[in-house]
Design an enzyme around this catalytic site. Structure first.
Site, PDB file in Angstrom:
ATOM      1  N   CYS A  96      -8.300   2.823   6.335  1.00 29.75           N
ATOM      2  CA  CYS A  96      -7.704   3.496   5.177  1.00 29.75           C
ATOM      3  C   CYS A  96      -8.222   2.904   3.864  1.00 29.75           C
ATOM      4  O   CYS A  96      -8.680   1.765   3.810  1.00 29.75           O
ATOM      5  CB  CYS A  96      -6.190   3.452   5.249  1.00 29.75           C
ATOM      6  SG  CYS A  96      -5.486   2.014   4.521  1.00 29.75           S
ATOM      7  N   THR A 132      -6.406   1.137  11.325  1.00 27.18           N
ATOM      8  CA  THR A 132      -6.625   1.436   9.900  1.00 27.18           C
ATOM      9  C   THR A 132      -6.966   0.204   9.072  1.00 27.18           C
ATOM     10  O   THR A 132      -7.499   0.337   7.973  1.00 27.18           O
ATOM     11  CB  THR A 132      -5.363   2.080   9.302  1.00 27.18           C
ATOM     12  OG1 THR A 132      -4.251   1.219   9.543  1.00 27.18           O
ATOM     13  CG2 THR A 132      -5.107   3.453   9.891  1.00 27.18           C
ATOM     14  N   GLU A 135       0.416  -0.639  15.808  1.00 31.57           N
ATOM     15  CA  GLU A 135      -0.342   0.570  15.430  1.00 31.57           C
ATOM     16  C   GLU A 135      -1.240   1.029  16.585  1.00 31.57           C
ATOM     17  O   GLU A 135      -1.313   2.222  16.900  1.00 31.57           O
ATOM     18  CB  GLU A 135      -1.192   0.301  14.181  1.00 31.57           C
ATOM     19  CG  GLU A 135      -1.967   1.541  13.754  1.00 31.57           C
ATOM     20  CD  GLU A 135      -2.912   1.279  12.593  1.00 31.57           C
ATOM     21  OE1 GLU A 135      -2.544   0.520  11.673  1.00 31.57           O
ATOM     22  OE2 GLU A 135      -4.017   1.836  12.611  1.00 31.57           O
ATOM     23  N   CYS A 140       0.866  -1.184   0.000  1.00 32.12           N
ATOM     24  CA  CYS A 140       0.000   0.000   0.000  1.00 32.12           C
ATOM     25  C   CYS A 140       0.900   1.230   0.000  1.00 32.12           C
ATOM     26  O   CYS A 140       2.123   1.145   0.159  1.00 32.12           O
ATOM     27  CB  CYS A 140      -0.868  -0.010   1.254  1.00 32.12           C
ATOM     28  SG  CYS A 140       0.124   0.022   2.748  1.00 32.12           S
ATOM     29  N   SER A 187       0.913 -10.382   9.535  1.00 27.50           N
ATOM     30  CA  SER A 187       0.292  -9.213   8.918  1.00 27.50           C
ATOM     31  C   SER A 187      -1.202  -9.181   9.228  1.00 27.50           C
ATOM     32  O   SER A 187      -1.960 -10.050   8.790  1.00 27.50           O
ATOM     33  CB  SER A 187       0.525  -9.255   7.403  1.00 27.50           C
ATOM     34  OG  SER A 187      -0.389  -8.415   6.748  1.00 27.50           O
ATOM     35  N   ASN A 210      -3.508  -7.076   8.217  1.00 28.73           N
ATOM     36  CA  ASN A 210      -4.416  -6.838   7.084  1.00 28.73           C
ATOM     37  C   ASN A 210      -4.522  -8.078   6.208  1.00 28.73           C
ATOM     38  O   ASN A 210      -5.565  -8.332   5.612  1.00 28.73           O
ATOM     39  CB  ASN A 210      -3.997  -5.579   6.308  1.00 28.73           C
ATOM     40  CG  ASN A 210      -2.759  -5.770   5.497  1.00 28.73           C
ATOM     41  OD1 ASN A 210      -2.812  -6.284   4.401  1.00 28.73           O
ATOM     42  ND2 ASN A 210      -1.604  -5.373   6.038  1.00 28.73           N
ATOM     43  N   HIS A 250       3.412   1.825  10.889  1.00 29.04           N
ATOM     44  CA  HIS A 250       2.466   1.668  12.005  1.00 29.04           C
ATOM     45  C   HIS A 250       2.561   2.802  13.018  1.00 29.04           C
ATOM     46  O   HIS A 250       1.681   2.969  13.848  1.00 29.04           O
ATOM     47  CB  HIS A 250       2.773   0.392  12.793  1.00 29.04           C
ATOM     48  CG  HIS A 250       2.554  -0.859  12.036  1.00 29.04           C
ATOM     49  ND1 HIS A 250       1.467  -1.082  11.242  1.00 29.04           N
ATOM     50  CD2 HIS A 250       3.285  -2.003  11.981  1.00 29.04           C
ATOM     51  CE1 HIS A 250       1.536  -2.295  10.726  1.00 29.04           C
ATOM     52  NE2 HIS A 250       2.631  -2.876  11.145  1.00 29.04           N
ATOM     53  N   CYS A 271       2.811   6.158   8.389  1.00 22.82           N
ATOM     54  CA  CYS A 271       1.830   6.379   7.318  1.00 22.82           C
ATOM     55  C   CYS A 271       0.919   7.550   7.699  1.00 22.82           C
ATOM     56  O   CYS A 271       0.432   7.617   8.834  1.00 22.82           O
ATOM     57  CB  CYS A 271       0.999   5.115   7.114  1.00 22.82           C
ATOM     58  SG  CYS A 271      -0.343   5.401   5.935  1.00 22.82           S
TER      59      CYS A 271
HETATM   60  S1  SF4 Z   1      -2.866   2.919   6.986  1.00 22.48           S
HETATM   61 FE1  SF4 Z   1      -3.350   1.975   5.012  1.00 22.48          FE
HETATM   62  S2  SF4 Z   1      -1.925   2.920   3.547  1.00 22.48           S
HETATM   63 FE2  SF4 Z   1      -1.164   3.313   5.636  1.00 22.48          FE
HETATM   64  S3  SF4 Z   1       0.276   1.641   6.076  1.00 22.48           S
HETATM   65 FE3  SF4 Z   1      -1.690   1.030   6.900  1.00 22.48          FE
HETATM   66  S4  SF4 Z   1      -2.667  -0.153   5.250  1.00 22.48           S
HETATM   67 FE4  SF4 Z   1      -1.005   1.019   4.347  1.00 22.48          FE
END
Ligand code: SF4
Length: 284
Positions: A194, A166, A127, A13, A222, A224, A75, A97
């Site tokens: 995000c 996010t 994060e 990303c 990970s 996500n 993060h 980010c």
């Molecule tokens: S907030 Fe979204 S764009 Fe930013 S590092 Fe995390 S997944 Fe990636």
């Protein structure tokens, strides 16, 4: 030979690419003493490459020597960690980010305005720890919940602000907000999920009906990528989660009787790894 159907959005990303490019750039210029606190991304193969170029990974800020150049992960970090680094003479490269920075800023501003902060996410994820470290006030002004049931268990309060990690799913944020509506005199909901996360999740759903199974590429740590697996399975897709091409061999049986293979990848998966694994699957 397998037919490959690539998800519309897969791999690095914006935030991860920005941080990794900054680290790699410094290493390619031969700059010494380049550090991160914790692994820079949740992808062991990419981390190995960066370490081979000279990246040093500390477990905490206490390990970082004075004069080090410290790249902050996408993060983010707590204010206390950033201060400790600067106090010891490290040069801090702010590569958090911007979407994470926004969640940190909201936590800071809303806690100052007297809101009780509820964070939706994984309490142990860096994060969330970083966002917690931007709340102004005592620890009693903050809760972390993982889901709707966690929100249902919270006591009723006056002013409540809900902020999301996010990488959460929008459905879950909506469910938690619904539970909090009944527990707050005033509820301020911040959708800090995000766009990259939403795009990758929608791209996985779009594979339904077009493939015989999905190979999901990403680090096991990970968050996500884990959410993508949940979404794919909830959508009725058969998922094979791999970190590297070597794992394909062990799972050869999974590919039997599957002609069209979808490929999805988490936001911390580099493009070279996606290409490597995709080309191996295509030739199976
Ligand atoms: S907030 Fe979204 S764009 Fe930013 S590092 Fe995390 S997944 Fe990636």
């Amino acid at each position: 030979m397998k037919e490959i159907v690539m998800a519309d959005h897969a791999g690095f990303c914006f935030g991860v690419k920005r941080a990794v490019d900054a680290i790699r750039g410094a290493l390619e210029r031969g700059e010494p003493n380049v550090w991160t606190i914790g692994l820079p991304i949740h992808n062991p193969q990419e981390v190995e490459r960066l370490q081979a170029m000279g990246l040093r990974v500390a477990q905490s800020e206490t390990e970082v020597p004075a004069g080090a150049r410290v790249f902050i992960r996408a993060h983010g970090e707590s204010r206390a960690v950033l201060k400790a680094l600067r106090d010891k003479g490290a040069k801090v490269e702010e590569t958090t980010c911007p979407f994470v920075s926004r969640a940190q800023e909201l936590a800071s501003v809303l806690s100052e305005q007297g809101y009780h902060i509820v964070l939706l996410g994984d309490r142990d994820h860096p994060e969330i720890r970083g966002i917690m470290g931007h709340v102004n006030g005592s620890a009693v002004t903050l809760d972390v919940v993982a889901d709707e049931a966690g929100a249902e268990a919270l006591p009723r309060r006056g002013k409540v602000a809900l902020i999301s990690q996010t990488t959460q799913r929008e459905e879950r944020l909506a469910a938690v907000a619904g539970a909090l509506v009944r527990r707050a005199g005033e509820l301020h909901v911040c959708n800090t999920i995000c766009k990259a996360t939403v795009e990758r999740q929608e791209a996985v759903r779009a594979l339904v009906g077009h493939v015989d199974g999905v190979v999901l590429i990403g680090g096991r740590a990970s968050a996500n990528t884990g959410k993508l697996r949940d979404i794919a399975e909830a959508s009725g897709l058969d998922v094979l989660w791999v970190e590297d091409a070597g794992e394909l061999e062990e799972s050869r049986g999974w590919f039997d009787n599957r002609g069209r293979i979808g490929i999805a990848a988490g936001a911390s998966t580099p493009e070279w790894l996606i290409k490597d694994i995709s080309s191996k699957i295509a030739s199976m």
